[in-house]
Enzyme design. Sequence first.
Site, short mmCIF file in Angstrom:
data_model
loop_
_atom_site.label_atom_id
_atom_site.label_comp_id
_atom_site.label_asym_id
_atom_site.label_seq_id
_atom_site.Cartn_x
_atom_site.Cartn_y
_atom_site.Cartn_z
N HIS A 84 8.63 -0.64 63.07
CA HIS A 84 7.79 -0.78 64.25
C HIS A 84 6.56 -1.59 63.85
CE1 HIS A 84 6.15 2.68 62.18
NE2 HIS A 84 5.10 2.74 62.98
N ASP A 88 0.07 -0.44 59.52
CA ASP A 88 0.35 -0.02 58.13
C ASP A 88 1.74 -0.46 57.66
OD1 ASP A 88 0.94 1.97 60.15
OD2 ASP A 88 1.51 3.37 58.57
N HIS A 89 2.64 -0.80 58.60
CA HIS A 89 4.01 -1.19 58.23
C HIS A 89 4.19 -2.70 58.10
CE1 HIS A 89 5.76 2.90 58.85
NE2 HIS A 89 4.56 3.01 59.39
N HIS A 173 8.58 7.63 68.46
CA HIS A 173 7.25 7.46 67.88
C HIS A 173 6.27 7.09 69.00
CE1 HIS A 173 4.43 6.90 64.67
NE2 HIS A 173 4.40 5.59 64.69
N ASP A 196 8.65 5.72 61.29
CA ASP A 196 7.73 6.75 61.79
C ASP A 196 8.35 7.38 63.03
OD1 ASP A 196 6.07 5.82 59.86
OD2 ASP A 196 4.37 5.39 61.18
N HIS A 260 5.94 8.32 53.69
CA HIS A 260 4.88 8.19 54.70
C HIS A 260 4.12 9.51 54.76
CE1 HIS A 260 2.87 7.16 58.49
NE2 HIS A 260 3.32 5.93 58.34
ZN LIG Z 1 2.99 4.46 59.75
ZN LIG Z 2 3.58 4.31 63.10
#
Ligand SMILES: [Zn+2]
Ligand SMILES: [Zn+2]
Length: 306
Positions: A84, A88-89, A173, A196, A260
Site C-alpha cells: 500500500h 513507511d512502505h 487496512h 499492513d 511491522h
Molecule cells: Zn506501515
Molecule cells: Zn500502513
Amino acid sequence: MKLIKKSFFVLAMVLYAAACNADFIKVTLLGTGSPRPSVDRNGPAVLVEVGGKYLLFDSGRGVVQRLQQLDIRISDIQQIFLTHLHSDHISALDDVWLTGWIYQRPSPLNIYGPNGTKSFVDHLSQAYAYDVQLRNQYSGLGINAGAVVTNDIEPGVIYSENGIKVTAFLVDHRPVAPAYGYRIDFGERSVVISGDTSYSQSLVDHSVGIDLLVHEIMSVDHKILEKNPRLQKIQRYHTNPEQLVKVLSSIKPRTAVMTHIIVVGMSEDEVLKQVTIAYEGEVHMGEDLMSIEVGSSIKVIPYSKN
Ligand SMILES: [Zn+2]
Ligand SMILES: [Zn+2]
C-alpha cells in the site's frame, strides 16, 4: 547400453536439481519496523529469493543498506511489489530505483502496487528528472535502464514467471484502500506476506496450506490504550495479538514471523508470550535480516555478520 545408462543418470540429476530448486523459497526480513524511526528496525521490506529471482515487497527506510549488508547488488532488484502507499512502505523506493540504476541495473525496474502507484512513481520521476538527465548525459548509464514500468494492480495473479506465481489479495487496512497482501507460490512451497492489516478474512482465505506467514503486529498495553484515542485509531487498522492468534489458528502455517512491529508499554518478549500462550504452532518475533528458508524443512536463521 552404457550411453543410455549415462543419459538416464544425467536426466535423473537434472530432475533432482529441478525438484530441489522447485522446493525452496528464502525470505529475508530487511526491515521489521514501522513509521517510528529505529536503528534496529528499518522500514518495512521483505526480500523473497525464489527460482533465481529477487522479489522485493515494500521499500521502507534503509532497505538499500540492508541489501548491502547481505552483499546483494541493488541492481539485481528488478521487481518490487507494494502492499500500500503509506509512506513507511515506499519512502526508499527512489533509493532502490536510482541506486540500482547507478549500479547498472540492465533493464527498467518493474513496480506493482495498488491504484495510485503509477501516479506516485510518475511524480517521483518528475522530481528526479534533473538528476536522471545529468547521470544519463555524463555517466552514459542508459535512459532505458533507468526507466520504471509501473503497474496499478487488481486482486489476482499479478506476476507469473519461471514457475513463480505472485497473487495479490485485498486486506483490511482502512482507511487505506486498496491495501494488498501477497501470496508467493513456487513448486510446493508458499509464503504469504500480510502487509499492513487488521484481522483480514481475505488473508485467511488466501493462506490455505501455506508454509510461512509473515504477518504484522501491533500491541499496546491496555491501560495506555484506554486513555489514548490516537493509539486506538491506529490499532483499529493493525492486528493485535488476539487477532493474530485467530489468524494463526485458522491458517496453521508451518511457521510464522511477526513484522511491522509496533509495541507500546510492554516488551516484545511479552507480546511473543501473549501469542505463544494462546497458539500452539511455531511463531517468531521478526528481526531485521532474519531469514527463513522454506523447503522440505524450515529454518529460521537470525542475522549473523559471519
Ligand atoms: Zn506501515
Ligand atoms: Zn500502513
